[in-house]
Design a protein around this motif. Structure first.
Motif, PDB file in Angstrom:
ATOM      1  N   UNK A   1       0.835  -1.195   0.000  1.00 34.12           N
ATOM      2  CA  UNK A   1       0.000   0.000   0.000  1.00 34.12           C
ATOM      3  C   UNK A   1       0.867   1.240   0.000  1.00 34.12           C
ATOM      4  N   UNK A   2       0.179   2.270  -0.254  1.00 36.78           N
ATOM      5  CA  UNK A   2       0.839   3.563  -0.205  1.00 36.78           C
ATOM      6  C   UNK A   2       1.291   3.792   1.241  1.00 36.78           C
ATOM      7  N   UNK A   3       2.329   4.536   1.375  1.00 35.53           N
ATOM      8  CA  UNK A   3       2.816   4.831   2.719  1.00 35.53           C
ATOM      9  C   UNK A   3       1.859   5.783   3.433  1.00 35.53           C
TER      10      UNK A   3
ATOM     11  N   UNK B   1       6.333   2.430  -7.432  1.00 36.58           N
ATOM     12  CA  UNK B   1       5.923   1.062  -7.595  1.00 36.58           C
ATOM     13  C   UNK B   1       6.615   0.231  -6.537  1.00 36.58           C
ATOM     14  N   UNK B   2       5.855  -0.406  -5.734  1.00 32.51           N
ATOM     15  CA  UNK B   2       6.483  -1.184  -4.657  1.00 32.51           C
ATOM     16  C   UNK B   2       7.199  -2.390  -5.230  1.00 32.51           C
ATOM     17  N   UNK B   3       8.311  -2.695  -4.662  1.00 32.09           N
ATOM     18  CA  UNK B   3       9.039  -3.869  -5.107  1.00 32.09           C
ATOM     19  C   UNK B   3       8.698  -5.025  -4.187  1.00 32.09           C
ATOM     20  N   UNK B   4       9.126  -6.179  -4.542  1.00 26.57           N
ATOM     21  CA  UNK B   4       8.939  -7.340  -3.693  1.00 26.57           C
ATOM     22  C   UNK B   4      10.196  -7.576  -2.893  1.00 26.57           C
ATOM     23  N   UNK B   5      10.824  -6.504  -2.621  1.00 26.15           N
ATOM     24  CA  UNK B   5      12.140  -6.524  -2.017  1.00 26.15           C
ATOM     25  C   UNK B   5      12.133  -7.250  -0.679  1.00 26.15           C
ATOM     26  N   UNK B   6      13.117  -8.081  -0.463  1.00 28.86           N
ATOM     27  CA  UNK B   6      13.220  -8.853   0.781  1.00 28.86           C
ATOM     28  C   UNK B   6      13.443  -7.963   1.985  1.00 28.86           C
ATOM     29  N   UNK B   7      13.838  -6.725   1.722  1.00 26.44           N
ATOM     30  CA  UNK B   7      14.110  -5.849   2.852  1.00 26.44           C
ATOM     31  C   UNK B   7      12.848  -5.400   3.581  1.00 26.44           C
TER      32      UNK B   7
ATOM     33  N   UNK C   1       4.485   0.226   7.087  1.00 28.73           N
ATOM     34  CA  UNK C   1       5.933   0.175   7.083  1.00 28.73           C
ATOM     35  C   UNK C   1       6.442   1.439   6.410  1.00 28.73           C
ATOM     36  N   UNK C   2       7.532   1.995   6.883  1.00 30.55           N
ATOM     37  CA  UNK C   2       8.063   3.163   6.178  1.00 30.55           C
ATOM     38  C   UNK C   2       8.567   2.731   4.801  1.00 30.55           C
ATOM     39  N   UNK C   3       8.668   3.696   3.920  1.00 25.95           N
ATOM     40  CA  UNK C   3       9.026   3.397   2.526  1.00 25.95           C
ATOM     41  C   UNK C   3      10.345   4.057   2.169  1.00 25.95           C
ATOM     42  N   UNK C   4      11.178   3.292   1.500  1.00 29.08           N
ATOM     43  CA  UNK C   4      12.395   3.855   0.920  1.00 29.08           C
ATOM     44  C   UNK C   4      12.145   3.989  -0.573  1.00 29.08           C
ATOM     45  N   UNK C   5      12.191   5.191  -1.047  1.00 27.32           N
ATOM     46  CA  UNK C   5      11.915   5.399  -2.466  1.00 27.32           C
ATOM     47  C   UNK C   5      13.190   5.321  -3.265  1.00 27.32           C
ATOM     48  N   UNK C   6      13.062   4.761  -4.438  1.00 24.50           N
ATOM     49  CA  UNK C   6      14.177   4.745  -5.388  1.00 24.50           C
ATOM     50  C   UNK C   6      13.768   5.562  -6.601  1.00 24.50           C
TER      51      UNK C   6
ATOM     52  N   UNK D   1      17.313   3.599   8.435  1.00 25.72           N
ATOM     53  CA  UNK D   1      16.093   2.790   8.455  1.00 25.72           C
ATOM     54  C   UNK D   1      16.478   1.325   8.395  1.00 25.72           C
ATOM     55  N   UNK D   2      15.792   0.530   9.192  1.00 32.03           N
ATOM     56  CA  UNK D   2      16.054  -0.909   9.113  1.00 32.03           C
ATOM     57  C   UNK D   2      14.974  -1.621   8.336  1.00 32.03           C
ATOM     58  N   UNK D   3      13.782  -1.310   8.693  1.00 30.49           N
ATOM     59  CA  UNK D   3      12.657  -2.038   8.098  1.00 30.49           C
ATOM     60  C   UNK D   3      11.880  -1.073   7.240  1.00 30.49           C
ATOM     61  N   UNK D   4      11.707  -1.446   5.997  1.00 31.39           N
ATOM     62  CA  UNK D   4      10.989  -0.523   5.108  1.00 31.39           C
ATOM     63  C   UNK D   4      10.579  -1.260   3.862  1.00 31.39           C
ATOM     64  N   UNK D   5       9.600  -0.719   3.265  1.00 29.81           N
ATOM     65  CA  UNK D   5       9.240  -1.159   1.907  1.00 29.81           C
ATOM     66  C   UNK D   5      10.055  -0.330   0.932  1.00 29.81           C
TER      67      UNK D   5
END
Lengths: 672, 672, 672
Positions: C2-4, C43-49, C64-69, C144-148
């Motif tokens: 979801x959106x942050x 676009x959210x990734x399926x990133x393991x992080x 979850x907080x979001x890290x944008x690329x 940040x440790x945990x993030x989308x």
């Protein structure tokens, strides 16, 4: 001498900005260690005009009035209102006269203050009555009898850096000396490209939009430009406030610095020959001289013309030097095309530097000089140039002071020496043709530009192979080539390929093609090229031999030599590789291999014969000298080494010359 | 006719600015003495459409309404709000139609005021409803039946100066006629470079940023540009308001002026030959014609191609003309390289202008024409060109209308005349080859450009020496050379040096080298050059003679002539200076000096022989004609003067031709 | 995903501009049908992080907080204040560190917010604390440790049109792929000229005044430029915001598109031969291949080198192709000079492609490649190139992968096939030399560029006439010429004129002169040129024949053949048109006409003979093969058709070869 105490001046106490050393003798122009010209201001002279009497205002004062002389480099900022300056009438106009105080500051004397006519060129004394905000200066003429003279130098601390250091002075005023390389008028300022020994910079001088500033300055002048260093289009530019042509000592000092810098740059690196060879050691000092001359030419942007023998040894030597020079030219020049303008390598078809070659080179050089401003070239002869036949061309080159350098391994004529700057030749140090021109030139190339050594380390082996060198150095050079990954067969194939292609190149240098054959520039074509060209060469030799060998007449001479002669023009394909010389050589080699005895082979054409000897002590150049005397009217000529050479004669006396030659061979002792 | 009384107009009383002569017949375009075109404004026509009835507003008024026609050259400033103009529909758009009133003024008819469809190209009458501050014009269509037509010319006084006088009109509007030399699109305006007989100027026309203005105009068009003269980048520029292509009479008048100006400039100066010589006097009128053609070509920027005999006389003549032309080209052209593009001098190897030479010249000229827009050249043959062998080349030049001029002192063929524009040849006025081509060409050079006389005054003596002239003029020319500081030996040495160097130049013109040898351009190399080249030449002659003389067969003929023949190819060094002709000459001279009697010397090669005679009345051209008939299948050919010439034949019949030639000599009477 | 929901963020609720499909897998770079790249934003990734735990602010939040690329192509407009982005440390300065978020967006981390040292190249997470009005971005490092992870793509809808369609996007942002053709640094921006298959456009990228932007990009790179399309100097320009070098699949896809487009453009038009001929029909498929290769070369700006036989058939064929190529080059290139750089036609003097020719062509090509960046050329041989003698040159061309195409009608050697890309030769499809090279090349020219058909329709008749073609096609081609207004006499005269002029052109292509003779380019000189040249040719033939015919020795052979031989070098004028081949032909024709029986004529020189046969079944190539074996040491060589050919040999064995040849003729059967 003292500072002027000018309290009675109508313009009030001037705010003098004299430096502490105004008592010095004013060594303007000299640089201190930091490269900053000591810019002390008003400096009293020891002028005889000095007088204790009062100033021009008639006031009683203890101090003598001062006449200031505004040095070049000073700007309007250095001018004090109220002071009197020496000036020169520049122009007279309806409303007055313009008087210049130095090369860049001038002002108007209004006609209302002119009581006596002022003439252009006249020296005058003027008081600065006003300096306007826009920099306009108003002057009034004054009449002073007794005064001290003081020199005003720019109060702005002006560094005088070399061009490469201008970056450290961005935003500041500098005084830069340089030679004017180019003048270009834009729709705005006039642009002067200045060059010193460290680089080039553009100085922009603005007179009026599109109007040529400093029209007295011409390309080639040495000038001092004073102005601010400012960024412009990503480069630095000097916004010129003054631009003065240097003359006399100042110019001479600049020239000397240029010369010293050139000499320093021209100095070849400290190297030793690639291989251990007494001959090369002996040649090294003179070779360094040649390298220095070449390096100097590159740094001066003097064109270099290389003419070499059109065989593999000559090409190899020429290409080694070419690689070294081109890379150096690229380092020194911004223009990526400079390597095409400033370097020219061409084969000489004759085994000497003919008048035709000189004529072509000279007319080209004169045209480039007149049309493009190039200096006349340096001329380097490779694997060529050491015989009397070269002297006519040298004489004409000398009429133009074109310096000639020779690197050759042919038996030299003493008479050549006085015509050339240097002559590197193994014969002159007790060696012989086994140390080939290509070997020496590879050493030369390293001295010109050590950066190319990796590319050319195998070249001497190729050249030595081509000329069948049996020198000790040859083994060492071959060893070097093997270490570079070439097999002996590779070396031989490259040498054959070069010889074969050189036949087809004719007067063409074949710059890139030859680079690829010789493998001095990486190209994927190299392996195929060499393979195919050398195979074609082999086949061509077989073809010519199959026609020539059956035509050979053999005769046993009294001294035991097998004398073999054949008509090389009537029994080979003409104008086809291999030509008469190489064909005769190949036929000779075949006979020698088959017979294993003393053999002399003569391949004759209508007016020449090619000679190869084996196992017999003939000296072809000497035989030619004898035949010249003995066979009248035959115009005998030619040259070569001991047992390898060519004899030329008039067609009508061919048989007589050949017979006389045979007699000479018959008189020669066999080798033991 | 009267001014319109337009009080009912919604825009009120127009502020007419008619001039007094609106009743004139409107001689727009005619110039008064001051060069100012009479720019009278609205001029009533005698148009049949005139009607007494009221104007388009239906009001009762005494005056007829007026339809104005806005002439080209008028700008929006000449347009009056409220008046009615004749216009043409330019374009229709969604919101209306654009109507142009002349070539530069147009306005919009808003769709709301269009009641009937307007078609592009349609003639319409429109009232100017508004002229906006930004120059936009608003129009409404009107319908008028009865009206007077009046022409509106620009009310601005427009001078129409020649281009060189534009400086006097800075800031004013002018109308300038010129040919469009170049069109260049910038990111702003389109730049048209105009040229008239007095100079060039750039006109800038702005349609929209980067958009080509006046796309109908092409390079080469004759146009009238109207616009303001403004300074631009230090030059003057015309800011074009209108640019009209001239056609018909206007263009013809311009062309005529150009032609007249060209003729005037092409007129050679009034001079007399440097020396007193009847032959030169007789040749002078035709020589002036040649000079005029050359001068005209320079002024038209038409390339000039000079081909000359490759000996000292030919080179000397060619260089004299070259000096004159190059200096003139430099005067006329801004491009410092023009002298390389517009002038080309080359030696012809054959003693005539071969098809090979023509082919090379022609293909080069066609390429320059297609690629760089150069006109086809004028061709000038020097010391060459007067024989039948030149005609094939002339025929092909003529197919392209390339004009050919000949200056020669070889015995001419009548048949040449019809192929050339002028043929200056002493034989045609009763002289002979003793007045050499180089002499005549030096006179020609003076007529082309008298400024070079100082440089070339010694050239005729050199040329005469080379051709062993015994003309009276020769003595006078030698006297001139002596006065210039050259000794007789100097003159001889220069002539030898030229001949010798010319052998090595082959097809190269050697522009600067030859200048230095001939000393027509100062160069410190001159003295050494001449000294060394002439010494080398002497040595070369000795070498060839030492081989040739022993081979000469001598035979006493019945008429007392000593007939000497030798195989010049088998008994000299081939491809070496001096060649067969000069060698034969030298051998002949030696025999004559030694024998002091009638001698004919024949140096033969495989398919030619060179002939020199002394003391016997032979006529080589005539002998050739006889041999052509008598020796079938020998393809006899050749040429020359009486006792100096060359005979060519097929190799297989050499002996028969030589024998027949000997018989001819035997029949000839001795000279008394 | 979801959106942050980032309500606790210190910078407040970001104004997300996500598109509806942010749940997609982010097919960035794919194009939809409209050519608009789907520019979905974050676009959210399926990133393991990804981690359920709270964001970096340590707040308890469901999301979850979001890290944008930030993807390349995004600009500062796509950056949201308050959000956290992945970045890379670009540079560290005294006052902080610059961190780039993608290839074009970067910001400053002020030193005050740096707690741990940042190293250049290090990956960091940064929160955007401020986006200034001027686009400057301020960042603070976050941990940040945990993030989308979500990808931010440009929210600006970016079309990715081809270059020719940029006009439709004026004012908008686009992403254009192209190859960098040229990079030019101005005093302002850096200009990249991009090229795709549809055109070129300039992209201006500004780093700093005069500073090179994107220094990592080099000419030749395939890049994607994102930026606005704006008008500039009348053209469109892209104001580049980012410029990324494409690699891997993206670049490969571009190359593939380029290749496909090239292939499409290279496709020749669907045509049929001008005349109905089985041979031409059979040749047509391979001819299309040649046409395609030529068309492709033009579109690639690869130079084309044409070498043709130096006779009328060769020239005619060469010129037909030249016309077609030059017009196509003009269509494709803006540079009006391109036709001189990219096309080079030259005659080969030998009847094959000699190593000398290859060497000249190759060294020129290598120089153009090194100096001007031209690709190596395509080589087309016309009326030449099909024999073993061509193979050495082909081998060397092949070492450089220079493709060779041959159109010839000489009897081919099988061995040639493996060295050439295509070989169009009537012999290979059962035809013979009656279908001439000029005919085939005219058909080729039409396939290369049908627009020139009108100009060249008469060329085959001229070529066929020159080679005395008796093919059926010849009649049809003549018919075509007649329809174009040429009489049979015209055709013959043009063919003679070409042959004659070709003798004088030597190595010159004579581009425009030949065009005018052949009448493929309108010029008023045509009629006169052909008339005079053909008349001169006729006269020249008569001259040579008048010398040669009397020298012919005739002999009746046992098989009834009249064997005629003459010394063509000793009994004609040497170096004069017609040469030995044509003279022998003319003599033979005269004998045949007079005798009307089986005749073989041999015109011999020192080391060659020219042979013409009539009424007897000889096969010259075969006889040569036999003589090579039978006459040892004679180096017999040569070539030709059945009854037309040349035999070469060493001069010393001439008589033996001629006798052996005579025996061969005596063995041959007469034709019935």
């Amino acid at each position: 001498m003292t500072d002027s105490d000018d309290e009675g001046s109508s313009t009030g106490e001037p705010d003098y900005h004299l430096t502490e050393d105004f008592g010095s003798t004013g060594e303007a122009g000299e640089e201190d260690d930091s490269g900053t010209r000591s810019a002390s201001a008003r400096t009293a002279s020891t002028d005889a005009e000095i007088d204790r009497e009062g100033g021009e205002h008639g006031e009683s004062t203890e101090s003598t009035p001062v006449l200031y002389e505004l040095q070049d480099g000073c700007t309007v900022d250095d001018v004090e209102e109220g002071e009197v300056y020496r000036g020169t009438v520049n122009a007279t106009v309806e409303y007055g006269a313009f008087v210049s105080l130095n090369s860049s500051v001038s002002g108007l004397v209004h006609e209302s203050s002119i009581t006596e006519p002022m003439e252009v060129g006249e020296d005058v004394k003027v008081r600065v009555s006003d300096v306007k905000a826009d920099g306009d200066v108003e002057l009034v003429p004054v009449y002073m009898h007794d005064y001290d003279v003081e020199t005003v130098e720019s109060t702005v601390e002006v560094a005088s850096p070399e061009i490469e250091d201008l970056g450290e002075h961005e935003g500041s005023r500098v005084a830069v000396e340089g030679r004017v390389k180019k003048i270009r008028q834009t729709s705005g300022p006039t642009l002067f490209t200045l060059e010193d020994t460290t680089g080039t910079v553009e100085a922009a001088a603005f007179e009026a939009a599109g109007v040529r500033a400093y029209p007295e300055v011409t390309e080639g002048d040495v000038v001092e430009v004073t102005g601010e260093v400012e960024p412009h289009d990503g480069d630095l530019q000097i916004e010129a406030r003054s631009l003065v042509v240097l003359e006399g000592d100042d110019a001479a000092a600049f020239e000397e610095r240029v010369d010293e810098a050139l000499l320093e740059r021209a100095e070849p690196p400290e190297l030793q020959p690639l291989v251990d060879s007494t001959v090369l050691q002996e040649l090294y000092p003179e070779l360094r001289e040649v390298a220095q001359a070449i390096r100097r030419a590159v740094h001066e942007e003097r064109p270099i013309v290389v003419r070499h023998h059109a065989d593999a040894d000559g090409i190899g030597g020429g290409v080694a030097v070419e690689r070294a020079v081109l890379e150096l030219v690229d380092d020194v020049n911004d223009d990526p095309d400079a390597g095409y303008h400033l370097f020219n390598r061409m084969p000489s078809k004759a085994p000497f530097y003919e008048m035709e070659d000189l004529t072509r080179d000279l007319t080209g050089a004169l045209r480039d000089h007149e049309r493009h401003g190039h200096p006349l070239p340096l001329l380097l002869l490779i694997d060529n140039g050491s015989t009397e036949e070269d002297i006519p061309a040298y004489e004409i080159a000398d009429a133009y002071d074109i310096p000639v350098y020779v690197v050759d391994h042919h038996s030299p004529d003493e008479a050549v020496e006085e015509h050339v700057e240097a002559h590197v030749n193994p014969y002159r140090v007790g060696g012989d043709y086994a140390v080939t021109s290509g070997m020496i030139c590879t050493e030369l190339a390293r001295l010109v530009n050590p950066d190319v050594e990796d590319e050319i380390r195998h070249v001497p082996a190729v050249c030595g192979n081509a000329d069948r060198s049996e020198a000790d150095a040859m083994e060492d050079y071959l060893e070097l080539a093997l270490r570079e990954g070439y097999s002996s067969d590779d070396v031989e194939a490259i040498s054959k390929a070069l010889d074969y292609e050189s036949f087809h190149l004719k007067y063409n240098d074949g710059r890139h093609l030859v680079d690829h054959i010789l493998d001095v520039v990486d190209n994927t074509a190299h392996v195929d090229l060499v393979d195919r060209l050398s195979t074609q060469a082999d086949e061509a030799f077989e073809r010519q031999k199959s026609a020539a060998v059956p035509a050979v007449e053999r005769k046993e001479l009294d001294n035991g030599v097998l004398f073999c002669r054949f008509d090389v023009e009537n029994h080979t394909q003409k104008f086809t590789f291999p030509g008469p010389g190489k064909t005769t050589g190949a036929v000779h080699d075949e006979i020698v291999e088959e017979q294993d005895r003393a053999v002399v082979t003569v391949g004759y054409g209508p007016d020449f014969c090619v000679v190869r000897g084996h196992g017999v002590e003939i000296d072809i150049p000497e035989i030619i000298s004898e035949l010249q005397v003995e066979v009248k009217g035959a115009a005998v000529d030619g040259g070569g080494h001991l047992v390898v050479g060519t004899v030329k004669f008039v067609q009508g006396l061919r048989e007589r010359v050949l017979e006389a030659f045979e007699s000479k061979v018959e008189e020669a002792p066999l080798k033991k």
